[in-house]
Motif scaffolding. Structure first.
Motif, PDB file in Angstrom:
ATOM      1  N   ILE A   1      76.461 -74.913 -39.425  1.00 49.92           N
ATOM      2  CA  ILE A   1      75.748 -75.912 -40.221  1.00 49.92           C
ATOM      3  C   ILE A   1      76.601 -76.522 -41.338  1.00 49.92           C
ATOM      4  O   ILE A   1      76.479 -77.704 -41.632  1.00 49.92           O
ATOM      5  CB  ILE A   1      74.402 -75.336 -40.759  1.00 49.92           C
ATOM      6  N   ARG A   2      77.448 -75.696 -41.941  1.00 52.03           N
ATOM      7  CA  ARG A   2      78.360 -76.217 -42.987  1.00 52.03           C
ATOM      8  C   ARG A   2      79.738 -75.602 -42.798  1.00 52.03           C
ATOM      9  O   ARG A   2      79.862 -74.549 -42.173  1.00 52.03           O
ATOM     10  CB  ARG A   2      77.824 -75.865 -44.392  1.00 52.03           C
ATOM     11  N   GLU A   3      80.723 -76.256 -43.408  1.00 46.98           N
ATOM     12  CA  GLU A   3      82.098 -75.806 -43.210  1.00 46.98           C
ATOM     13  C   GLU A   3      82.300 -74.375 -43.701  1.00 46.98           C
ATOM     14  O   GLU A   3      82.983 -73.578 -43.065  1.00 46.98           O
ATOM     15  CB  GLU A   3      83.058 -76.753 -43.936  1.00 46.98           C
TER      16      GLU A   3
ATOM     17  N   ASP B   1      64.475 -77.760 -48.650  1.00 46.84           N
ATOM     18  CA  ASP B   1      65.945 -77.797 -48.545  1.00 46.84           C
ATOM     19  C   ASP B   1      66.407 -79.139 -49.098  1.00 46.84           C
ATOM     20  O   ASP B   1      65.775 -80.167 -48.815  1.00 46.84           O
ATOM     21  CB  ASP B   1      66.403 -77.763 -47.076  1.00 46.84           C
ATOM     22  N   ILE B   2      67.502 -79.123 -49.847  1.00 41.78           N
ATOM     23  CA  ILE B   2      68.021 -80.371 -50.410  1.00 41.78           C
ATOM     24  C   ILE B   2      69.536 -80.437 -50.234  1.00 41.78           C
ATOM     25  O   ILE B   2      70.240 -79.452 -50.444  1.00 41.78           O
ATOM     26  CB  ILE B   2      67.676 -80.474 -51.918  1.00 41.78           C
ATOM     27  N   ILE B   3      70.003 -81.616 -49.849  1.00 42.64           N
ATOM     28  CA  ILE B   3      71.445 -81.851 -49.750  1.00 42.64           C
ATOM     29  C   ILE B   3      71.841 -82.797 -50.878  1.00 42.64           C
ATOM     30  O   ILE B   3      71.228 -83.857 -51.029  1.00 42.64           O
ATOM     31  CB  ILE B   3      71.810 -82.500 -48.396  1.00 42.64           C
TER      32      ILE B   3
ATOM     33  N   THR C   1      69.612 -75.253 -51.745  1.00 39.30           N
ATOM     34  CA  THR C   1      70.327 -76.484 -52.102  1.00 39.30           C
ATOM     35  C   THR C   1      71.763 -76.421 -51.585  1.00 39.30           C
ATOM     36  O   THR C   1      72.388 -75.354 -51.606  1.00 39.30           O
ATOM     37  CB  THR C   1      70.352 -76.638 -53.629  1.00 39.30           C
ATOM     38  N   PHE C   2      72.248 -77.557 -51.116  1.00 38.72           N
ATOM     39  CA  PHE C   2      73.576 -77.578 -50.488  1.00 38.72           C
ATOM     40  C   PHE C   2      74.347 -78.818 -50.902  1.00 38.72           C
ATOM     41  O   PHE C   2      73.759 -79.873 -51.116  1.00 38.72           O
ATOM     42  CB  PHE C   2      73.454 -77.614 -48.959  1.00 38.72           C
ATOM     43  N   ILE C   3      75.672 -78.680 -50.953  1.00 35.19           N
ATOM     44  CA  ILE C   3      76.523 -79.861 -51.048  1.00 35.19           C
ATOM     45  C   ILE C   3      76.744 -80.339 -49.617  1.00 35.19           C
ATOM     46  O   ILE C   3      76.987 -79.517 -48.711  1.00 35.19           O
ATOM     47  CB  ILE C   3      77.874 -79.515 -51.707  1.00 35.19           C
TER      48      ILE C   3
HETATM   49  N1  5AD Z   1      75.764 -80.378 -44.975  1.00 36.99           N
HETATM   50  C1  5AD Z   1      75.017 -79.725 -45.901  1.00 36.99           C
HETATM   51  N2  5AD Z   1      73.822 -79.185 -45.629  1.00 36.99           N
HETATM   52  C2  5AD Z   1      73.340 -79.331 -44.383  1.00 36.99           C
HETATM   53  N3  5AD Z   1      72.180 -78.924 -43.826  1.00 36.99           N
HETATM   54  C3  5AD Z   1      72.183 -79.304 -42.530  1.00 36.99           C
HETATM   55  N4  5AD Z   1      73.320 -79.947 -42.236  1.00 36.99           N
HETATM   56  C4  5AD Z   1      74.054 -79.987 -43.376  1.00 36.99           C
HETATM   57  C5  5AD Z   1      75.314 -80.525 -43.709  1.00 36.99           C
HETATM   58  N5  5AD Z   1      76.068 -81.181 -42.815  1.00 36.99           N
HETATM   59  C6  5AD Z   1      71.123 -78.233 -44.564  1.00 36.99           C
HETATM   60  C7  5AD Z   1      69.806 -79.019 -44.539  1.00 36.99           C
HETATM   61  C8  5AD Z   1      68.974 -78.209 -43.597  1.00 36.99           C
HETATM   62  C9  5AD Z   1      69.478 -76.811 -43.855  1.00 36.99           C
HETATM   63  C10 5AD Z   1      69.165 -75.820 -42.798  1.00 36.99           C
HETATM   64  O1  5AD Z   1      70.870 -76.981 -43.986  1.00 36.99           O
HETATM   65  O2  5AD Z   1      69.255 -79.008 -45.830  1.00 36.99           O
HETATM   66  O3  5AD Z   1      67.586 -78.330 -43.842  1.00 36.99           O
END
Ligand code: 5AD
Ligand code: SF4
Length: 508
Positions: free
Chosen positions: A112-114, A366-368, A396-398
């Motif tokens: 899902i992320r690096e 979930d928030i990006i 929360t994610f970058i």
């Molecule tokens: N970059 C960051 N966060 C992501 N998510 C999904 N793809 C990415 C990405 N490329 C997050 C979303 C999703 C959660 C499981 O992971 O918020 O809901």
């Protein structure tokens, strides 16, 4: 390209040293690499509903051997690990808690992320030493990362000591993949980049006997522009209701207290049935009649969350009013570029409807942050939406570019420093809101499903409320596995402390 064609396409071709298929020259056994391009296709292949059984010739394969699976990522992966553990056990293997005495090690990976991917490559580096010391050890990589050709190529190049790579559509093939790996000196690569099947009768060894996950559907057709999941998990395909209901009944009979229905986009459940009009609301309604104390589902997509589901959830009982509803951004413009297919207003309207039907419902999300070209104003819209909804908490994610997705090709003018600073500001708001919400629990009595001893103090028991708050409290060990009433004495930053007031009170 179908699986057969891809296999033929990857026959030894030593003169073609520059192509990605280079490595095929090393493999005489199985070499079926992934293709994100093929994985993107939808609608051409029919969903096959198949049953699983262990072929006679593989029975006893694991006699005297131990397996160890390390799981990364989401609940779907955790549950896939339970399925693979079930297959290993059916083959005669025994589980072990560590890599040292394992004969087979699997890394069930997340794409899902690096940083999720980096962890796996780091772990492979560590396992290299073990593999050198014990060459007979079988080492496998499976899960979402295996579905990416860049990952498979990197493993072939940098970690050639790996014995097998198999994809998310190949889990039921584990017995024959293991067999190939034992027989062959070469790496076994079997990754189908197909739309996906539904395999029933998979054996499962669940973690614990209190809470259980049950898959209701697989895959995702939403193709949010940042997300790799529709490529790694195939198209949306639902399990038949009767199969799900039978599994939940069986779990209830075994004494499980809580079931979480799982899918990447559970609100699309049933949309692929051609013979019946049957959705998540119908399923929840039927399952709620089964004698199981708690019923949850995850993950929801705001776009497909319909009024019928709200109506069913509002009946309460064993249907818990905690809803995880990923919003991703509070800006309609960003949501549009993310291809989320709803606006800020639509999301807020949905929240209003949920709160009207279930005034005590708790919402998490979930928030990006730092999506390509996100402006300060757009980010502030996320903050203001968060304040307006007053979520109980959030992941929360970058934003992390994922090769092969549309967003990865977008130019991005937001420096990493700014993204990090936005994440910090968002997290400050998340923490503050969550602490405020927890404070409101002080003095109240909540139902807690007791899961076991607290991680930090064996004298104390720990469990979760209906709204997924972790509660620590003193009580006899006999309370483990029961739902008890606990009076909250103190709210901490992330957890609650309390005192048990009554033992074994079943809600329902
Ligand atoms: N970059 C960051 N966060 C992501 N998510 C999904 N793809 C990415 C990405 N490329 C997050 C979303 C999703 C959660 C499981 O992971 O918020 O809901
Ligand atoms: Fe990814 Fe969007 Fe599907 Fe969720 S709904 S799995 S974020 S594509």
């Amino acid at each position: 390209m179908n699986e057969q064609q891809r296999k033929e396409n990857t026959q030894v071709n030593p003169s073609d040293k520059k192509s990605d298929k280079d490595y095929s020259q090393y493999f005489q056994a199985v070499y079926m690499p992934p293709s994100l391009k093929d994985a993107k296709k939808r609608g051409k292949e029919e969903v096959k509903y198949d049953g699983f059984s262990i072929p006679e010739e593989y029975r006893g394969m694991g006699q005297g051997k131990k397996f160890y699976i390390r799981t990364y990522g989401c609940q779907m992966n955790e549950h896939d690990t339970e399925v693979m553990a079930g297959i290993f056990m059916a083959l005669g293997y025994e589980p072990t808690d560590g890599v040292e005495d394992a004969n087979v090690i699997l890394l069930n990976t997340c794409a899902i992320r690096e940083n999720a991917e980096n962890k796996v490559f780091g772990e492979l580096g560590h396992l290299k030493t073990l593999k050198k010391r014990r060459p007979d050890l079988l080492l496998g990589v499976c899960g979402c990362m295996s579905q990416e050709e860049s990952v498979v190529n990197r493993i072939l190049k940098v970690h050639p000591f790996v014995d097998m790579i198999f994809g998310t559509h190949n889990i039921h093939r584990l017995p024959s993949i293991l067999h190939e790996a034992y027989m062959s000196k070469e790496m076994v690569v079997e990754v189908w980049s197909k739309e996906g099947d539904v395999i029933e009768n998979l054996p499962k060894v669940r973690k614990g006997n209190i809470k259980a996950w049950v898959n209701i559907m697989y895959g995702c057709d939403k193709f949010c522009t940042y997300c790799i999941v529709p490529y790694t998990r195939g198209k949306e395909r639902s399990r038949r209701p009767e199969e799900i209901i039978q599994e939940v009944r069986h779990l209830a009979a075994q004494g499980y207290k809580e079931i979480t229905l799982l899918g990447q986009n559970v609100n699309a459940y049933g949309k692929d049935f051609e013979d019946i009009e049957y959705g998540l609301a119908n399923l929840m309604d039927e399952i709620s009649k089964i004698d199981i104390s708690r019923l949850r589902f995850t993950t929801s997509h705001p776009r497909d969350f319909d009024d019928h589901l709200i109506e069913v959830l509002a009946k309460g009982g064993n249907l818990l009013d905690h809803i995880h509803l990923p919003v991703q951004s509070g800006s309609s413009d960003i949501l549009k570029i993310m291809a989320r297919k709803y606006s800020r207003e639509h999301y807020l309207e949905l929240v209003r409807k949920i709160k009207q039907a279930m005034p005590n419902a708790s919402l998490t999300t979930d928030i990006i942050v730092g999506f390509p070209n996100e402006t300060e104003e757009q980010f502030e819209e996320t903050l203001s939406l968060y304040r307006e909804v007053e979520f109980d908490s959030a992941y929360t994610f970058i934003y992390s570019p994922r090769e092969g997705t549309p967003a990865a090709k977008m130019e991005d003018n937001v420096p990493m420093e700014v993204k990090k600073e936005r994440l910090q500001r968002l997290n400050a708001l998340v923490n503050e809101t969550s602490a405020k919400k927890l404070k409101e629990y002080e003095g109240k009595v909540v139902n807690v499903l007791v899961e076991g001893e607290s991680k930090n103090n064996p004298e104390v028991l720990a469990g979760y409320t209906e709204k997924s708050k972790l509660v620590n409290f003193k009580a006899p060990k006999s309370a483990i596995g029961q739902i008890v009433k606990v009076k909250i004495t103190k709210a901490k930053t992330w957890t609650l402390n309390g005192e048990m007031v009554e033992e074994a009170v079943e809600v329902n």
